[in-house]
Motif scaffolding. Sequence first.
Motif, mmCIF file in Angstrom:
data_model
loop_
_atom_site.group_PDB
_atom_site.id
_atom_site.type_symbol
_atom_site.label_atom_id
_atom_site.label_comp_id
_atom_site.label_asym_id
_atom_site.label_seq_id
_atom_site.Cartn_x
_atom_site.Cartn_y
_atom_site.Cartn_z
ATOM 1 N N MET A 1 0.842 -1.176 0.000
ATOM 2 C CA MET A 1 0.000 0.000 0.000
ATOM 3 C C MET A 1 0.890 1.243 0.000
ATOM 4 O O MET A 1 1.813 1.344 0.787
ATOM 5 C CB MET A 1 -0.914 -0.010 1.234
ATOM 6 C CG MET A 1 -1.856 1.161 1.259
ATOM 7 S SD MET A 1 -3.065 1.154 2.607
ATOM 8 C CE MET A 1 -3.983 -0.310 2.252
ATOM 9 N N LYS A 2 0.584 2.160 -0.902
ATOM 10 C CA LYS A 2 1.337 3.406 -0.996
ATOM 11 C C LYS A 2 0.688 4.463 -0.119
ATOM 12 O O LYS A 2 -0.529 4.515 0.015
ATOM 13 C CB LYS A 2 1.360 3.897 -2.444
ATOM 14 C CG LYS A 2 2.049 2.953 -3.393
ATOM 15 C CD LYS A 2 1.983 3.483 -4.810
ATOM 16 C CE LYS A 2 2.526 2.459 -5.784
ATOM 17 N NZ LYS A 2 2.339 2.873 -7.168
ATOM 18 N N THR A 3 1.517 5.309 0.476
ATOM 19 C CA THR A 3 1.027 6.391 1.326
ATOM 20 C C THR A 3 1.092 7.697 0.561
ATOM 21 O O THR A 3 2.110 8.025 -0.046
ATOM 22 C CB THR A 3 1.877 6.489 2.607
ATOM 23 O OG1 THR A 3 1.803 5.242 3.298
ATOM 24 C CG2 THR A 3 1.382 7.597 3.505
ATOM 25 N N ILE A 4 -0.012 8.444 0.587
ATOM 26 C CA ILE A 4 -0.069 9.761 -0.028
ATOM 27 C C ILE A 4 -0.230 10.775 1.103
ATOM 28 O O ILE A 4 -1.213 10.740 1.846
ATOM 29 C CB ILE A 4 -1.255 9.871 -1.018
ATOM 30 C CG1 ILE A 4 -1.153 8.796 -2.100
ATOM 31 C CG2 ILE A 4 -1.325 11.271 -1.619
ATOM 32 C CD1 ILE A 4 0.076 8.879 -2.982
ATOM 33 N N ASN A 5 0.738 11.649 1.252
ATOM 34 C CA ASN A 5 0.715 12.653 2.317
ATOM 35 C C ASN A 5 -0.003 13.911 1.851
ATOM 36 O O ASN A 5 0.206 14.362 0.722
ATOM 37 C CB ASN A 5 2.144 13.012 2.734
ATOM 38 C CG ASN A 5 2.843 11.850 3.391
ATOM 39 O OD1 ASN A 5 2.291 11.187 4.260
ATOM 40 N ND2 ASN A 5 4.061 11.580 2.974
ATOM 41 N N GLN A 15 -8.155 15.577 -6.682
ATOM 42 C CA GLN A 15 -6.812 16.032 -6.286
ATOM 43 C C GLN A 15 -5.932 14.838 -5.930
ATOM 44 O O GLN A 15 -4.747 14.815 -6.261
ATOM 45 C CB GLN A 15 -6.906 16.977 -5.090
ATOM 46 C CG GLN A 15 -7.556 18.304 -5.397
ATOM 47 C CD GLN A 15 -7.879 19.089 -4.141
ATOM 48 O OE1 GLN A 15 -8.190 18.520 -3.089
ATOM 49 N NE2 GLN A 15 -7.816 20.412 -4.242
ATOM 50 N N PHE A 16 -6.509 13.859 -5.259
ATOM 51 C CA PHE A 16 -5.763 12.661 -4.890
ATOM 52 C C PHE A 16 -5.210 11.953 -6.125
ATOM 53 O O PHE A 16 -4.049 11.537 -6.149
ATOM 54 C CB PHE A 16 -6.643 11.693 -4.093
ATOM 55 C CG PHE A 16 -6.128 10.293 -4.115
ATOM 56 C CD1 PHE A 16 -5.085 9.911 -3.284
ATOM 57 C CD2 PHE A 16 -6.639 9.360 -5.001
ATOM 58 C CE1 PHE A 16 -4.572 8.623 -3.327
ATOM 59 C CE2 PHE A 16 -6.149 8.077 -5.046
ATOM 60 C CZ PHE A 16 -5.106 7.707 -4.212
ATOM 61 N N LEU A 17 -6.031 11.805 -7.157
ATOM 62 C CA LEU A 17 -5.593 11.104 -8.368
ATOM 63 C C LEU A 17 -4.372 11.790 -8.970
ATOM 64 O O LEU A 17 -3.466 11.133 -9.472
ATOM 65 C CB LEU A 17 -6.726 11.033 -9.387
ATOM 66 C CG LEU A 17 -7.914 10.155 -8.996
ATOM 67 C CD1 LEU A 17 -9.060 10.337 -9.993
ATOM 68 C CD2 LEU A 17 -7.506 8.688 -8.914
ATOM 69 N N LYS A 18 -4.338 13.111 -8.899
ATOM 70 C CA LYS A 18 -3.183 13.845 -9.412
ATOM 71 C C LYS A 18 -1.981 13.693 -8.471
ATOM 72 O O LYS A 18 -0.862 13.463 -8.927
ATOM 73 C CB LYS A 18 -3.536 15.318 -9.600
ATOM 74 C CG LYS A 18 -2.473 16.067 -10.351
ATOM 75 C CD LYS A 18 -2.917 17.446 -10.745
ATOM 76 C CE LYS A 18 -1.754 18.127 -11.437
ATOM 77 N NZ LYS A 18 -1.902 19.550 -11.515
ATOM 78 N N LEU A 19 -2.194 13.788 -7.160
ATOM 79 C CA LEU A 19 -1.101 13.628 -6.196
ATOM 80 C C LEU A 19 -0.450 12.251 -6.303
ATOM 81 O O LEU A 19 0.748 12.107 -6.103
ATOM 82 C CB LEU A 19 -1.614 13.823 -4.765
ATOM 83 C CG LEU A 19 -1.922 15.241 -4.314
ATOM 84 C CD1 LEU A 19 -2.597 15.229 -2.952
ATOM 85 C CD2 LEU A 19 -0.646 16.061 -4.266
ATOM 86 N N ALA A 20 -1.259 11.240 -6.586
ATOM 87 C CA ALA A 20 -0.760 9.866 -6.671
ATOM 88 C C ALA A 20 -0.168 9.557 -8.050
ATOM 89 O O ALA A 20 0.213 8.421 -8.312
ATOM 90 C CB ALA A 20 -1.879 8.883 -6.352
ATOM 91 N N THR A 63 -4.413 -0.813 -10.420
ATOM 92 C CA THR A 63 -3.520 0.343 -10.282
ATOM 93 C C THR A 63 -2.803 0.333 -8.945
ATOM 94 O O THR A 63 -1.607 0.562 -8.874
ATOM 95 C CB THR A 63 -4.305 1.667 -10.454
ATOM 96 O OG1 THR A 63 -4.930 1.665 -11.728
ATOM 97 C CG2 THR A 63 -3.395 2.865 -10.333
ATOM 98 N N GLY A 64 -3.529 0.082 -7.858
ATOM 99 C CA GLY A 64 -2.886 0.006 -6.555
ATOM 100 C C GLY A 64 -3.796 0.385 -5.418
ATOM 101 O O GLY A 64 -4.945 0.759 -5.599
ATOM 102 N N GLN A 65 -3.233 0.258 -4.218
ATOM 103 C CA GLN A 65 -3.926 0.613 -2.988
ATOM 104 C C GLN A 65 -3.151 1.754 -2.339
ATOM 105 O O GLN A 65 -1.924 1.744 -2.314
ATOM 106 C CB GLN A 65 -4.008 -0.574 -2.041
ATOM 107 C CG GLN A 65 -4.844 -1.707 -2.588
ATOM 108 C CD GLN A 65 -4.894 -2.881 -1.634
ATOM 109 O OE1 GLN A 65 -3.931 -3.174 -0.953
ATOM 110 N NE2 GLN A 65 -6.041 -3.534 -1.588
ATOM 111 N N PHE A 66 -3.895 2.708 -1.796
ATOM 112 C CA PHE A 66 -3.301 3.915 -1.256
ATOM 113 C C PHE A 66 -3.934 4.249 0.083
ATOM 114 O O PHE A 66 -5.067 3.895 0.345
ATOM 115 C CB PHE A 66 -3.513 5.096 -2.210
ATOM 116 C CG PHE A 66 -3.029 4.837 -3.607
ATOM 117 C CD1 PHE A 66 -1.765 5.216 -3.992
ATOM 118 C CD2 PHE A 66 -3.849 4.198 -4.532
ATOM 119 C CE1 PHE A 66 -1.311 4.979 -5.283
ATOM 120 C CE2 PHE A 66 -3.410 3.951 -5.815
ATOM 121 C CZ PHE A 66 -2.133 4.341 -6.194
ATOM 122 N N GLU A 67 -3.164 4.957 0.916
ATOM 123 C CA GLU A 67 -3.670 5.442 2.194
ATOM 124 C C GLU A 67 -3.323 6.917 2.317
ATOM 125 O O GLU A 67 -2.230 7.336 1.953
ATOM 126 C CB GLU A 67 -3.069 4.667 3.363
ATOM 127 C CG GLU A 67 -3.603 5.129 4.698
ATOM 128 C CD GLU A 67 -3.055 4.305 5.866
ATOM 129 O OE1 GLU A 67 -3.596 4.445 6.960
ATOM 130 O OE2 GLU A 67 -2.085 3.557 5.672
#
Length: 72
Positions: A1-5, A15-20, A63-67
Amino acid sequence: MKTINIKDEFVTLGQFLKLADIISSGGQAKWFLQEYEVYVNDEFEDRRGRKLYVGDEIDIPGTGQFEIAAGE
C-alpha cells in the motif's frame, strides 16, 4: 500500500488522483472515474469531489492501494 501525504485537512478524490500520479491533470479526473472503478474505504466511489481525510484507504483495482496520511 502506498502512502499519499496531504498538507490540508482533506483532499478531493480528483486532487488525490493527481497527487498519486495516476492522472496528469485535474481535468482527467472525471474521465478516469467513468472508466475505472475506485473504492474509498471499500465503498465504490465515482464523485471527483469526494473528500478524503487522513486514514482513508483508496483501492483502484489494477492500479494500486493507497492510504491518506498527514504530511508536509
